[in-house]
Write a protein that holds these residues in place. Sequence first.
Motif, PDB file in Angstrom:
ATOM      1  N   ALA A  47       0.826  -1.208   0.012  1.00 37.72           N
ATOM      2  CA  ALA A  47       0.040  -0.102  -0.109  1.00 37.72           C
ATOM      3  C   ALA A  47       0.859   1.363   0.036  1.00 37.72           C
ATOM      4  O   ALA A  47       0.578   2.305  -0.518  1.00 37.72           O
ATOM      5  CB  ALA A  47      -0.943  -0.009   1.290  1.00 37.72           C
ATOM      6  N   ALA A  48       2.091   1.222   0.918  1.00 36.30           N
ATOM      7  CA  ALA A  48       2.792   2.546   0.819  1.00 36.30           C
ATOM      8  C   ALA A  48       3.553   2.422  -0.535  1.00 36.30           C
ATOM      9  O   ALA A  48       3.605   3.599  -0.872  1.00 36.30           O
ATOM     10  CB  ALA A  48       3.939   1.967   1.760  1.00 36.30           C
ATOM     11  N   GLN A  49       3.945   1.455  -1.261  1.00 34.11           N
ATOM     12  CA  GLN A  49       4.539   1.721  -2.579  1.00 34.11           C
ATOM     13  C   GLN A  49       3.513   2.157  -3.523  1.00 34.11           C
ATOM     14  O   GLN A  49       3.879   2.969  -4.421  1.00 34.11           O
ATOM     15  CB  GLN A  49       5.136   0.165  -3.052  1.00 34.11           C
ATOM     16  CG  GLN A  49       5.637   0.388  -4.295  1.00 34.11           C
ATOM     17  CD  GLN A  49       6.161  -1.132  -4.991  1.00 34.11           C
ATOM     18  OE1 GLN A  49       5.700  -2.084  -4.357  1.00 34.11           O
ATOM     19  NE2 GLN A  49       6.533  -1.028  -5.923  1.00 34.11           N
ATOM     20  N   ASP A  52       3.139   5.892  -2.925  1.00 36.50           N
ATOM     21  CA  ASP A  52       4.289   6.432  -3.686  1.00 36.50           C
ATOM     22  C   ASP A  52       4.071   6.668  -5.270  1.00 36.50           C
ATOM     23  O   ASP A  52       4.554   7.652  -5.643  1.00 36.50           O
ATOM     24  CB  ASP A  52       5.658   6.006  -3.097  1.00 36.50           C
ATOM     25  CG  ASP A  52       5.888   5.869  -1.734  1.00 36.50           C
ATOM     26  OD1 ASP A  52       5.251   6.754  -1.297  1.00 36.50           O
ATOM     27  OD2 ASP A  52       6.853   5.173  -1.360  1.00 36.50           O
ATOM     28  N   VAL A  53       3.718   5.576  -5.900  1.00 43.86           N
ATOM     29  CA  VAL A  53       3.616   5.556  -7.317  1.00 43.86           C
ATOM     30  C   VAL A  53       2.452   6.638  -7.594  1.00 43.86           C
ATOM     31  O   VAL A  53       2.685   7.337  -8.599  1.00 43.86           O
ATOM     32  CB  VAL A  53       3.453   4.085  -7.828  1.00 43.86           C
ATOM     33  CG1 VAL A  53       3.048   4.129  -9.297  1.00 43.86           C
ATOM     34  CG2 VAL A  53       4.455   3.169  -7.628  1.00 43.86           C
ATOM     35  N   VAL A  54       1.239   6.660  -7.099  1.00 42.61           N
ATOM     36  CA  VAL A  54       0.333   7.685  -7.496  1.00 42.61           C
ATOM     37  C   VAL A  54       0.754   9.014  -7.358  1.00 42.61           C
ATOM     38  O   VAL A  54       0.535   9.690  -8.302  1.00 42.61           O
ATOM     39  CB  VAL A  54      -0.862   7.205  -6.905  1.00 42.61           C
ATOM     40  CG1 VAL A  54      -2.115   8.273  -6.954  1.00 42.61           C
ATOM     41  CG2 VAL A  54      -1.444   5.662  -6.950  1.00 42.61           C
ATOM     42  N   TYR A  55       1.233   9.220  -6.127  1.00 43.86           N
ATOM     43  CA  TYR A  55       1.947  10.710  -6.208  1.00 43.86           C
ATOM     44  C   TYR A  55       2.655  10.992  -7.009  1.00 43.86           C
ATOM     45  O   TYR A  55       2.830  12.260  -7.496  1.00 43.86           O
ATOM     46  CB  TYR A  55       2.374  10.719  -4.626  1.00 43.86           C
ATOM     47  CG  TYR A  55       1.430  10.892  -3.385  1.00 43.86           C
ATOM     48  CD1 TYR A  55       0.280  11.890  -3.314  1.00 43.86           C
ATOM     49  CD2 TYR A  55       1.454  10.047  -2.093  1.00 43.86           C
ATOM     50  CE1 TYR A  55      -0.349  12.084  -2.486  1.00 43.86           C
ATOM     51  CE2 TYR A  55       0.467  10.134  -1.379  1.00 43.86           C
ATOM     52  CZ  TYR A  55      -0.234  11.424  -1.425  1.00 43.86           C
ATOM     53  OH  TYR A  55      -1.193  11.704  -0.210  1.00 43.86           O
ATOM     54  N   ARG A  56       3.667  10.340  -7.494  1.00 44.07           N
ATOM     55  CA  ARG A  56       4.920  10.378  -8.203  1.00 44.07           C
ATOM     56  C   ARG A  56       4.189  10.753  -9.739  1.00 44.07           C
ATOM     57  O   ARG A  56       4.423  11.862 -10.424  1.00 44.07           O
ATOM     58  CB  ARG A  56       5.787   9.520  -8.361  1.00 44.07           C
ATOM     59  CG  ARG A  56       7.032   9.727  -9.399  1.00 44.07           C
ATOM     60  CD  ARG A  56       8.010   8.635  -9.167  1.00 44.07           C
ATOM     61  NE  ARG A  56       7.411   7.613  -9.580  1.00 44.07           N
ATOM     62  CZ  ARG A  56       7.436   6.383  -8.841  1.00 44.07           C
ATOM     63  NH1 ARG A  56       7.487   6.487  -7.710  1.00 44.07           N
ATOM     64  NH2 ARG A  56       7.128   5.060  -9.560  1.00 44.07           N
ATOM     65  N   LEU A  57       3.063   9.791 -10.003  1.00 44.81           N
ATOM     66  CA  LEU A  57       2.498   9.971 -11.504  1.00 44.81           C
ATOM     67  C   LEU A  57       1.622  11.236 -11.219  1.00 44.81           C
ATOM     68  O   LEU A  57       1.440  12.059 -12.416  1.00 44.81           O
ATOM     69  CB  LEU A  57       1.649   8.866 -11.672  1.00 44.81           C
ATOM     70  CG  LEU A  57       2.382   7.671 -11.958  1.00 44.81           C
ATOM     71  CD1 LEU A  57       1.415   6.380 -12.129  1.00 44.81           C
ATOM     72  CD2 LEU A  57       3.349   7.568 -13.337  1.00 44.81           C
ATOM     73  N   LEU A  58       1.018  11.695 -10.231  1.00 47.40           N
ATOM     74  CA  LEU A  58       0.118  12.895 -10.282  1.00 47.40           C
ATOM     75  C   LEU A  58       0.822  14.110 -10.413  1.00 47.40           C
ATOM     76  O   LEU A  58       0.250  15.095 -10.651  1.00 47.40           O
ATOM     77  CB  LEU A  58      -0.805  12.700  -9.126  1.00 47.40           C
ATOM     78  CG  LEU A  58      -1.883  11.740  -9.277  1.00 47.40           C
ATOM     79  CD1 LEU A  58      -2.786  11.693  -7.806  1.00 47.40           C
ATOM     80  CD2 LEU A  58      -2.983  11.970 -10.332  1.00 47.40           C
ATOM     81  N   ALA A  59       2.087  14.024  -9.897  1.00 52.60           N
ATOM     82  CA  ALA A  59       2.993  15.364  -9.679  1.00 52.60           C
ATOM     83  C   ALA A  59       3.001  15.708 -11.285  1.00 52.60           C
ATOM     84  O   ALA A  59       3.761  17.229 -11.380  1.00 52.60           O
ATOM     85  CB  ALA A  59       4.383  14.789  -9.007  1.00 52.60           C
ATOM     86  N   SER A  60       3.295  14.878 -12.027  1.00 49.87           N
ATOM     87  CA  SER A  60       3.600  15.369 -13.707  1.00 49.87           C
ATOM     88  C   SER A  60       2.337  15.821 -14.092  1.00 49.87           C
ATOM     89  O   SER A  60       2.524  16.556 -14.922  1.00 49.87           O
ATOM     90  CB  SER A  60       4.320  14.143 -14.416  1.00 49.87           C
ATOM     91  OG  SER A  60       3.651  13.130 -14.343  1.00 49.87           O
ATOM     92  N   ARG A  61       1.264  15.265 -14.093  1.00 45.19           N
ATOM     93  CA  ARG A  61       0.017  15.752 -14.756  1.00 45.19           C
ATOM     94  C   ARG A  61      -1.250  14.829 -14.352  1.00 45.19           C
ATOM     95  O   ARG A  61      -1.101  13.961 -13.436  1.00 45.19           O
ATOM     96  CB  ARG A  61       0.251  15.358 -16.400  1.00 45.19           C
ATOM     97  CG  ARG A  61       0.048  14.091 -16.541  1.00 45.19           C
ATOM     98  CD  ARG A  61      -0.140  13.944 -18.126  1.00 45.19           C
ATOM     99  NE  ARG A  61      -0.173  12.604 -18.946  1.00 45.19           N
ATOM    100  CZ  ARG A  61      -1.133  11.630 -18.685  1.00 45.19           C
ATOM    101  NH1 ARG A  61      -2.439  12.012 -17.894  1.00 45.19           N
ATOM    102  NH2 ARG A  61      -0.813  10.333 -19.194  1.00 45.19           N
ATOM    103  N   GLU A  67      -5.678   4.822 -15.747  1.00 47.34           N
ATOM    104  CA  GLU A  67      -4.140   5.189 -16.072  1.00 47.34           C
ATOM    105  C   GLU A  67      -3.517   4.716 -14.854  1.00 47.34           C
ATOM    106  O   GLU A  67      -2.410   4.017 -14.883  1.00 47.34           O
ATOM    107  CB  GLU A  67      -3.966   6.413 -16.488  1.00 47.34           C
ATOM    108  CG  GLU A  67      -4.410   6.933 -17.932  1.00 47.34           C
ATOM    109  CD  GLU A  67      -3.857   8.378 -18.228  1.00 47.34           C
ATOM    110  OE1 GLU A  67      -3.028   8.467 -19.048  1.00 47.34           O
ATOM    111  OE2 GLU A  67      -4.272   9.313 -17.666  1.00 47.34           O
ATOM    112  N   LEU A  68      -3.903   4.999 -13.726  1.00 45.61           N
ATOM    113  CA  LEU A  68      -3.023   5.042 -12.459  1.00 45.61           C
ATOM    114  C   LEU A  68      -3.255   3.587 -12.175  1.00 45.61           C
ATOM    115  O   LEU A  68      -2.238   2.886 -11.541  1.00 45.61           O
ATOM    116  CB  LEU A  68      -3.788   5.838 -11.257  1.00 45.61           C
ATOM    117  CG  LEU A  68      -3.595   7.194 -11.451  1.00 45.61           C
ATOM    118  CD1 LEU A  68      -4.364   7.903 -10.410  1.00 45.61           C
ATOM    119  CD2 LEU A  68      -2.110   7.678 -11.074  1.00 45.61           C
ATOM    120  N   ARG A  69      -4.303   2.993 -12.036  1.00 44.67           N
ATOM    121  CA  ARG A  69      -4.531   1.379 -11.872  1.00 44.67           C
ATOM    122  C   ARG A  69      -3.546   0.480 -12.707  1.00 44.67           C
ATOM    123  O   ARG A  69      -2.864  -0.237 -12.392  1.00 44.67           O
ATOM    124  CB  ARG A  69      -5.925   0.888 -12.046  1.00 44.67           C
ATOM    125  CG  ARG A  69      -6.328  -0.335 -11.505  1.00 44.67           C
ATOM    126  CD  ARG A  69      -7.713  -0.782 -11.718  1.00 44.67           C
ATOM    127  NE  ARG A  69      -8.134  -1.947 -11.076  1.00 44.67           N
ATOM    128  CZ  ARG A  69      -8.078  -3.188 -11.542  1.00 44.67           C
ATOM    129  NH1 ARG A  69      -7.438  -3.346 -12.642  1.00 44.67           N
ATOM    130  NH2 ARG A  69      -8.467  -4.237 -10.996  1.00 44.67           N
TER     131      ARG A  69
END
Length: 209
Positions: A47-49, A52-61, A67-69
Amino acid sequence: MNDEGQRRGSGRRTPGAGPRDASPDGVSPDGAAPGREKPPRKPDDSAAQARDVVYRLLASRARSRLELRQALLRKDIDEEIADAVLQKFVDAGLVDDASFAEEWVNQRQRSQGLGRKALGFELRRKGIDEHLVESALSTVDSDAEAERARELVQRKLRGMGSVEHTAKMRRLVGMLARKGYSEGLAYRIVKEEIENAGDPAADSDLDLP
């Protein structure tokens, strides 16, 4: 036994003993028994990983939920954990397919000059529900769409001075069709712009397929 024999014996390994770097219980330093795979990640770690992945992707656009799933599944995140994490982002308003769809339509129309058909295709490919697709496309101003198509035709026409009229018409209408503009709008804009450019054959009709 003499001293030399004692020295030799002190360096011998007890029969059946494991490697020197193994722990007393036979588990290697990485937490797995010799010859076995590492234990699976704990749900909390996954869940923590995922977060982190979602936050990183949303930071760009901005991104759609699908898409996130898909990105989480490519990281070998369990489906149930991925869905649970994404639902928390949805509940917090950080993932919103309706807002994403409207933003995508506005941005792609401005930057790429796409028409409604192409925009709808892209949104559906990103997993946006049909009613949200229709809602986002309804924000496209018809006059603005026609003006964007006109700009594309004008830009293309500048380099087509020597092209025969019928070929010119077909190429320009085809360009707008690939951009997602309706056939009727594409033909009207192309015909008007060719007339404005002073093409003597502009009054002739083009047989569209």
